[in-house]
Design a protein around this motif. Sequence first.
Motif, PDB file in Angstrom:
ATOM      1  N   UNK A  22       0.834  -1.198   0.000  1.00 59.40           N
ATOM      2  CA  UNK A  22       0.000   0.000   0.000  1.00 59.40           C
ATOM      3  C   UNK A  22       0.875   1.257   0.000  1.00 59.40           C
ATOM      4  N   UNK A  23       2.068   1.137   0.600  1.00 58.84           N
ATOM      5  CA  UNK A  23       2.990   2.285   0.657  1.00 58.84           C
ATOM      6  C   UNK A  23       3.398   2.716  -0.750  1.00 58.84           C
ATOM      7  N   UNK A  24       3.758   1.733  -1.608  1.00 56.49           N
ATOM      8  CA  UNK A  24       4.179   2.070  -2.988  1.00 56.49           C
ATOM      9  C   UNK A  24       3.053   2.782  -3.710  1.00 56.49           C
ATOM     10  N   UNK A  25       1.860   2.204  -3.528  1.00 60.18           N
ATOM     11  CA  UNK A  25       0.700   2.732  -4.242  1.00 60.18           C
ATOM     12  C   UNK A  25       0.383   4.162  -3.773  1.00 60.18           C
ATOM     13  N   UNK A  26       0.372   4.371  -2.442  1.00 59.58           N
ATOM     14  CA  UNK A  26       0.018   5.704  -1.924  1.00 59.58           C
ATOM     15  C   UNK A  26       1.079   6.743  -2.270  1.00 59.58           C
ATOM     16  N   UNK A  27       2.327   6.287  -2.379  1.00 60.86           N
ATOM     17  CA  UNK A  27       3.428   7.204  -2.671  1.00 60.86           C
ATOM     18  C   UNK A  27       3.307   7.810  -4.071  1.00 60.86           C
TER      19      UNK A  27
END
Length: 509
Positions: free
Chosen positions: A100-105
């Motif tokens: 989710x971190x990659x996506x939100x970034x």
Amino acid sequence: FPILRWTWRLMYGSALAGVAYVCYGIYEMRNPNDQPEPDAAKKTLVILGTGWGAVSLLKKLDTENYNVIVVSPRNYFLFTPLLPSCTTGTIEHRSIMEPIRNFLRHKKASVKYYEAEATKIDYEKRVVYINDDSEIKGDISSTEVPFDMLVVGVGAENATFGIPGVRENGLFLKEVSDAQRIRKRIMDCVETATFKDQSPDEVKRLLHMVVVGGGPTGVEFAGELQDFFNNDLKKWIPDIKDTFHVTLVEALPNVLPMFSKQLIDYTEKTFKEETITIRTKTMVKNVTEKYIEAEAVGPDGKKQLEKIPYGLLVWATGNALRPVVKDFINQIPAQKDSRRGLAVNEYLVVKGTENVWAIGDCAVANYAPTAQVAAQEGNWLARMFNKMAKTHEIESKLAELSVAQEKAPNKETRDRVFEEIKDLQKRLLRLKQIGPFEYTHNGSLAYIGSEKAVADISWLSGNFATGGTITYFFWRSAYLSMCFSTRNRILVVMDWVKSKTFGRDVSRE
Ligand code: FAD
Ligand code: NAI
């Protein structure tokens, strides 16, 4: 031949451009731009969950319009349709997870993410209480998050209907950890069954793989497990080839109740050929460590209680409410009759509340609890939130313009401002015409083992039912195209090629 030379140059040039484009894509993916911090003056939108509903919402949401906060104990999105394939190693679990971190970034404005479980929604105070459930805890592991707007997308938990022994002895199939547990248990049963001096009865029990629930989860898992046995286990461990057996237990008269009759018959026929036993009209009432007790309706209509020994028990009997949802329902008088989830109106607003929406499996909007529904709800809500933000922006602009109009020094300026106001009012009217959420059913697909799938596809306002090997290729391509990212797609294809070429891994981690 100049024409050949030019063709060659053109092909070479295009290939180079293609490679450059892919490299740039990867570079961009690995090096996200700086994100502006959310504006504290904007409304705080809290989203609970990182599943199908929440992530579909986040994908389409213009995050610069709100202070977006995401709370979920799972810091990745899971592509559930391929989870049954992870139980046998056809696909490795990381291939269907997207951090989710990659996506939100990669969102335009930054989004806060807290890895935590929402334990309580206090509607009166407009706060969500959250708890860090992970192994490592800091000084603070419980706190509260205030919200102006809240989206509940926490999904559902596994239904057990209070049947004794299910939680202690059965394995579910909802999360990555469940698939890992099942994979390990299959191999444990096989290795224990081949232990020196094991009695024939015990070998039979250990190699009896029982799946309870003939919905799509149970059917897909049973199919994957039989494939594992046919393609790999029986080759590497021939001792088990006459004893390993898969049984699917279903309380209703048939499996896959949501599919058309023709596909139900096809699935049952295919299972018979694959030597998977289907026990319909058999309701499990009790589970012990080594056997299940089930009430079966015989051909004469009489009920009898039976003990069915098992080595592996996978429990797939559908969904139940999560505690946080149950508690929320109890706070809202308008929800007093809600049994299966939060009752929502046609705008997905939780009935009896303002500025609280529910999407996916935790919401009841007269649709089946599927990824397809959750994703469409998430998409629709994102579009609505984007429109709401624009509406708000235009309304503020209109207020400014009407002041400017009053203070206009001359007629010319007044007329210009008037024209601007007229344009904005038209835009506002268009924006405010948000139709209610409408679900479009694209069909149902399920893998049934031995490289066959069934599909009920909605097409040209009719229904098209098909099953077999061609449908299996359709199933594969449909789910491949639906994977979250290109990275996921590549990994899944590599896993398929790997398991087809070298076979599935039979080691027990
Ligand atoms: P989920 O995707 O379950 O997400 C819920 C999220 O909320 C998760 O991130 C979870 O960690 C988080 N959460 C949980 N509790 C809390 C809490 N207290 N606070 C904050 N966050 C919380 N549907 C199809 O249409 N096609 C298929 O082929 C298909 N295959 C499936 C195969 C399997 C094995 C399973 C189990 C389901 C399948 N489904 C399929 C159904 C589909 O996965 C669900 O309908 C879908 O996941 C629902 O989306 P959701 O966002 O409501 O919930
Ligand atoms: P489900 O609710 O679809 O099926 C559960 C089955 O278990 C029912 O048929 C029920 O009769 C049976 N059952 C309940 N209690 C029992 C008992 N005590 N003994 C024996 N049988 C019992 O649940 P499932 O398969 O977990 O699916 C949940 C949701 O996810 C559904 O909406 C489904 O459509 C969706 N899903 C879709 C998939 C797909 O489209 N390929 C794959 C997996 C899930």
